[in-house]
Design a protein around this motif. Structure first.
Motif, PDB file in Angstrom:
ATOM      1  N   VAL A 124      -0.986  27.015 -59.937  1.00 39.35           N
ATOM      2  CA  VAL A 124       0.329  26.565 -59.594  1.00 39.35           C
ATOM      3  C   VAL A 124       1.121  27.201 -60.771  1.00 39.35           C
ATOM      4  CG1 VAL A 124       2.183  25.883 -58.653  1.00 39.35           C
ATOM      5  CG2 VAL A 124       0.496  25.265 -57.906  1.00 39.35           C
ATOM      6  N   ALA A 125       2.105  28.601 -60.254  1.00 34.19           N
ATOM      7  CA  ALA A 125       3.110  28.872 -61.653  1.00 34.19           C
ATOM      8  C   ALA A 125       3.800  27.778 -62.285  1.00 34.19           C
ATOM      9  CB  ALA A 125       4.151  30.103 -61.572  1.00 34.19           C
ATOM     10  N   GLY A 126       4.004  27.699 -63.417  1.00 37.52           N
ATOM     11  CA  GLY A 126       4.648  26.737 -64.423  1.00 37.52           C
ATOM     12  C   GLY A 126       3.999  25.410 -64.608  1.00 37.52           C
ATOM     13  N   LEU A 127       2.909  25.329 -63.252  1.00 32.36           N
ATOM     14  CA  LEU A 127       2.805  23.725 -63.551  1.00 32.36           C
ATOM     15  C   LEU A 127       1.041  23.251 -63.805  1.00 32.36           C
ATOM     16  CD1 LEU A 127       4.567  22.742 -60.246  1.00 32.36           C
ATOM     17  CD2 LEU A 127       4.872  21.928 -62.335  1.00 32.36           C
ATOM     18  N   GLY A 128       0.327  24.457 -63.930  1.00 30.94           N
ATOM     19  CA  GLY A 128      -0.895  24.291 -63.728  1.00 30.94           C
ATOM     20  C   GLY A 128      -2.353  24.584 -62.096  1.00 30.94           C
ATOM     21  N   GLU A 129      -3.279  23.898 -62.852  1.00 30.05           N
ATOM     22  CA  GLU A 129      -4.033  23.739 -61.941  1.00 30.05           C
ATOM     23  C   GLU A 129      -4.307  22.625 -61.321  1.00 30.05           C
ATOM     24  OE1 GLU A 129      -7.738  26.325 -62.282  1.00 30.05           O
ATOM     25  OE2 GLU A 129      -6.694  27.297 -64.211  1.00 30.05           O
ATOM     26  N   PHE A 130      -5.073  22.318 -59.760  1.00 35.62           N
ATOM     27  CA  PHE A 130      -4.799  21.235 -59.192  1.00 35.62           C
ATOM     28  C   PHE A 130      -5.779  21.497 -58.306  1.00 35.62           C
ATOM     29  CE2 PHE A 130      -0.214  21.710 -60.810  1.00 35.62           C
ATOM     30  CZ  PHE A 130       0.165  20.715 -61.168  1.00 35.62           C
ATOM     31  N   VAL A 131      -5.882  20.377 -57.581  1.00 36.17           N
ATOM     32  CA  VAL A 131      -7.252  20.352 -56.129  1.00 36.17           C
ATOM     33  C   VAL A 131      -6.468  19.332 -55.297  1.00 36.17           C
ATOM     34  CG1 VAL A 131      -8.708  18.696 -57.001  1.00 36.17           C
ATOM     35  CG2 VAL A 131      -9.235  20.357 -54.964  1.00 36.17           C
ATOM     36  N   GLU A 132      -6.627  19.599 -54.183  1.00 34.55           N
ATOM     37  CA  GLU A 132      -5.998  18.643 -53.086  1.00 34.55           C
ATOM     38  C   GLU A 132      -7.054  18.633 -52.091  1.00 34.55           C
ATOM     39  OE1 GLU A 132      -0.956  20.318 -52.742  1.00 34.55           O
ATOM     40  OE2 GLU A 132      -2.401  20.961 -51.163  1.00 34.55           O
ATOM     41  N   PHE A 133      -7.294  17.450 -51.638  1.00 29.65           N
ATOM     42  CA  PHE A 133      -8.199  17.064 -50.701  1.00 29.65           C
ATOM     43  C   PHE A 133      -7.184  16.223 -49.242  1.00 29.65           C
ATOM     44  CE2 PHE A 133     -10.029  16.349 -54.538  1.00 29.65           C
ATOM     45  CZ  PHE A 133     -11.356  16.390 -54.589  1.00 29.65           C
ATOM     46  N   GLU A 134      -7.359  17.995 -47.927  1.00 26.06           N
ATOM     47  CA  GLU A 134      -6.826  17.043 -46.587  1.00 26.06           C
ATOM     48  C   GLU A 134      -7.832  16.698 -45.712  1.00 26.06           C
ATOM     49  OE1 GLU A 134      -3.897  18.800 -43.508  1.00 26.06           O
ATOM     50  OE2 GLU A 134      -3.946  20.029 -45.910  1.00 26.06           O
ATOM     51  N   PHE A 135      -7.442  15.541 -45.131  1.00 28.10           N
ATOM     52  CA  PHE A 135      -7.998  15.597 -43.827  1.00 28.10           C
ATOM     53  C   PHE A 135      -7.943  15.963 -42.883  1.00 28.10           C
ATOM     54  CE2 PHE A 135      -8.992  12.630 -39.900  1.00 28.10           C
ATOM     55  CZ  PHE A 135     -10.416  12.482 -40.192  1.00 28.10           C
ATOM     56  N   LYS A 136      -8.879  16.826 -42.117  1.00 29.39           N
ATOM     57  CA  LYS A 136      -8.623  17.616 -40.805  1.00 29.39           C
ATOM     58  C   LYS A 136      -9.544  17.020 -39.865  1.00 29.39           C
ATOM     59  CE  LYS A 136      -6.652  21.517 -42.944  1.00 29.39           C
ATOM     60  NZ  LYS A 136      -6.024  21.769 -42.071  1.00 29.39           N
ATOM     61  N   GLY A 137     -10.300  16.187 -39.937  1.00 30.66           N
ATOM     62  CA  GLY A 137     -10.664  15.423 -39.034  1.00 30.66           C
ATOM     63  C   GLY A 137     -10.469  14.598 -37.768  1.00 30.66           C
ATOM     64  N   GLU A 138     -11.368  14.135 -36.880  1.00 22.16           N
ATOM     65  CA  GLU A 138     -10.370  13.395 -36.244  1.00 22.16           C
ATOM     66  C   GLU A 138     -10.543  11.829 -36.732  1.00 22.16           C
ATOM     67  OE1 GLU A 138      -8.981  14.137 -33.099  1.00 22.16           O
ATOM     68  OE2 GLU A 138      -9.770  16.519 -33.707  1.00 22.16           O
ATOM     69  N   ALA A 139      -8.659  11.278 -36.236  1.00 23.77           N
ATOM     70  CA  ALA A 139      -9.274   9.580 -36.758  1.00 23.77           C
ATOM     71  C   ALA A 139      -8.579   9.239 -35.597  1.00 23.77           C
ATOM     72  CB  ALA A 139      -8.635   9.235 -38.297  1.00 23.77           C
ATOM     73  N   ALA A 140      -8.000   7.981 -36.172  1.00 27.45           N
ATOM     74  CA  ALA A 140      -7.352   7.418 -34.655  1.00 27.45           C
ATOM     75  C   ALA A 140      -5.710   6.343 -35.671  1.00 27.45           C
ATOM     76  CB  ALA A 140      -8.280   6.077 -34.031  1.00 27.45           C
ATOM     77  N   THR A 141      -5.798   6.654 -36.426  1.00 33.53           N
ATOM     78  CA  THR A 141      -5.026   6.225 -37.212  1.00 33.53           C
ATOM     79  C   THR A 141      -4.690   7.067 -39.054  1.00 33.53           C
ATOM     80  OG1 THR A 141      -6.177   3.924 -38.705  1.00 33.53           O
ATOM     81  CG2 THR A 141      -5.466   3.924 -36.389  1.00 33.53           C
ATOM     82  N   VAL A 142      -4.052   6.320 -39.253  1.00 34.31           N
ATOM     83  CA  VAL A 142      -3.036   6.848 -40.925  1.00 34.31           C
ATOM     84  C   VAL A 142      -4.586   5.851 -41.965  1.00 34.31           C
ATOM     85  CG1 VAL A 142      -1.492   7.011 -43.463  1.00 34.31           C
ATOM     86  CG2 VAL A 142      -1.017   8.310 -41.293  1.00 34.31           C
ATOM     87  N   ALA A 143      -4.667   5.177 -41.973  1.00 38.34           N
ATOM     88  CA  ALA A 143      -5.773   4.292 -42.528  1.00 38.34           C
ATOM     89  C   ALA A 143      -6.997   4.587 -42.866  1.00 38.34           C
ATOM     90  CB  ALA A 143      -5.753   2.599 -42.214  1.00 38.34           C
ATOM     91  N   GLU A 144      -7.621   5.028 -41.373  1.00 39.90           N
ATOM     92  CA  GLU A 144      -9.063   5.590 -41.056  1.00 39.90           C
ATOM     93  C   GLU A 144      -8.929   6.798 -41.700  1.00 39.90           C
ATOM     94  OE1 GLU A 144     -11.910   7.483 -37.689  1.00 39.90           O
ATOM     95  OE2 GLU A 144      -9.678   5.957 -36.377  1.00 39.90           O
ATOM     96  N   ALA A 145      -7.752   8.162 -42.014  1.00 38.13           N
ATOM     97  CA  ALA A 145      -7.813   8.768 -42.351  1.00 38.13           C
ATOM     98  C   ALA A 145      -8.227   8.979 -43.589  1.00 38.13           C
ATOM     99  CB  ALA A 145      -6.771   9.688 -41.781  1.00 38.13           C
ATOM    100  N   THR A 146      -7.175   8.172 -44.132  1.00 40.70           N
ATOM    101  CA  THR A 146      -7.560   7.622 -45.597  1.00 40.70           C
ATOM    102  C   THR A 146      -8.626   7.554 -46.159  1.00 40.70           C
ATOM    103  OG1 THR A 146      -5.121   7.710 -45.625  1.00 40.70           O
ATOM    104  CG2 THR A 146      -5.904   6.816 -47.935  1.00 40.70           C
ATOM    105  N   ALA A 147      -9.476   5.905 -45.372  1.00 34.44           N
ATOM    106  CA  ALA A 147     -10.320   5.599 -46.146  1.00 34.44           C
ATOM    107  C   ALA A 147     -11.623   6.775 -45.558  1.00 34.44           C
ATOM    108  CB  ALA A 147     -11.149   4.609 -45.147  1.00 34.44           C
ATOM    109  N   ARG A 148     -11.586   7.910 -44.018  1.00 33.40           N
ATOM    110  CA  ARG A 148     -12.371   8.665 -44.871  1.00 33.40           C
ATOM    111  C   ARG A 148     -12.435   9.876 -46.348  1.00 33.40           C
ATOM    112  NH1 ARG A 148     -13.195  10.307 -38.482  1.00 33.40           N
ATOM    113  NH2 ARG A 148     -14.468  11.789 -40.036  1.00 33.40           N
ATOM    114  N   LEU A 149     -10.953  10.472 -46.453  1.00 30.92           N
ATOM    115  CA  LEU A 149     -10.934  10.831 -47.149  1.00 30.92           C
ATOM    116  C   LEU A 149     -10.942  10.212 -48.404  1.00 30.92           C
ATOM    117  CD1 LEU A 149      -9.666  13.650 -47.852  1.00 30.92           C
ATOM    118  CD2 LEU A 149      -6.752  12.293 -48.422  1.00 30.92           C
ATOM    119  N   GLU A 150     -10.804   9.054 -49.358  1.00 28.81           N
ATOM    120  CA  GLU A 150     -10.962   8.622 -49.950  1.00 28.81           C
ATOM    121  C   GLU A 150     -13.178   8.485 -50.490  1.00 28.81           C
ATOM    122  OE1 GLU A 150      -8.659   4.790 -49.709  1.00 28.81           O
ATOM    123  OE2 GLU A 150      -6.797   6.020 -50.987  1.00 28.81           O
ATOM    124  N   ALA A 151     -13.499   7.790 -49.275  1.00 26.65           N
ATOM    125  CA  ALA A 151     -15.355   7.470 -48.623  1.00 26.65           C
ATOM    126  C   ALA A 151     -15.196   9.262 -49.743  1.00 26.65           C
ATOM    127  CB  ALA A 151     -15.238   7.247 -47.862  1.00 26.65           C
TER     128      ALA A 151
END
Length: 188
Positions: free
Chosen positions: A132-159
């Motif tokens: 990102v210009a002026g900010l540096g380098e980053f990495v984003e992890f985004e959940f794109k799978g199937e999940a019933a809830t935000v909590a489930e998606a978050t748990a799978r992303l963190e795992a």
């Protein structure tokens, strides 16, 4: 969870080679790098910046000859630590027409985020390496799978992130809980 985004972002503090090697071992492959120029706007009827914690963004993105318009509302609204966001995005045929439309309706430009992104996909997770210009380098992890809830998606992303076994030298730094427009505007 259509129209809901669950992601985590980290600063890169060194070369991303260790993380990319781990992703390759999991079967991921990089997409072609692309340049994304995101222009963020403020609404005339509701000042997005007039909150203690900014939780809404309207964006027009131009990327390699394509364009989209996007609105995000981060939750919990008043909390500085967000868990997810509502995300409404659609492609547009003419980004300049959308810019002129917004200006005609008294929307004002807030900031521009200019970045180069290389995106990888594996196991229902998108991993985006951003410079990102002026900010540096980053990495984003985004959940794109199937999940019933935000909590489930978050748990799978963190795992997934935890399962990468990222130790010293892998390049992953501190977690960033703000979006790029927050950072460019100094809203830390």
């Amino acid at each position: 969870m259509e129209y809901t985004e669950v992601e985590q972002k980290f600063r890169l503090v060194g070369p991303a080679a260790g993380l990319k090697e781990r992703l390759t071992a999991l079967g991921a492959r990089p997409g072609s790098p692309s340049r994304q120029v995101d222009t963020y706007y403020n609404a005339p009827h509701r000042d997005f910046l007039d909150q203690e914690v900014v939780s809404e963004w309207l964006r027009v993105r131009v990327e390699d000859g394509t364009a989209s318009v996007n609105f995000k509302r981060f939750h919990p609204i008043a909390s500085p630590v967000k868990t997810h966001c509502d995300e409404y995005e659609s492609t547009v045929a003419d980004a300049e027409a959308v810019r002129r439309l917004l200006a005609s309706l008294d929307f004002t430009e807030l900031t521009v985020v200019d970045k180069t992104r290389e995106e990888w996909h594996v196991d229902g997770i998108a991993v985006a390496f951003d410079r990102v210009a002026g900010l540096g380098e980053f990495v984003e992890f985004e959940f794109k799978g199937e999940a019933a809830t935000v909590a489930e998606a978050t748990a799978r992303l963190e795992a997934f992130i935890g399962g990468l076994g990222l130790g010293p030298g892998a390049g992953l730094g501190e977690r960033v809980r703000l979006g790029y427009p927050h950072l460019t505007l100094g809203l830390e």
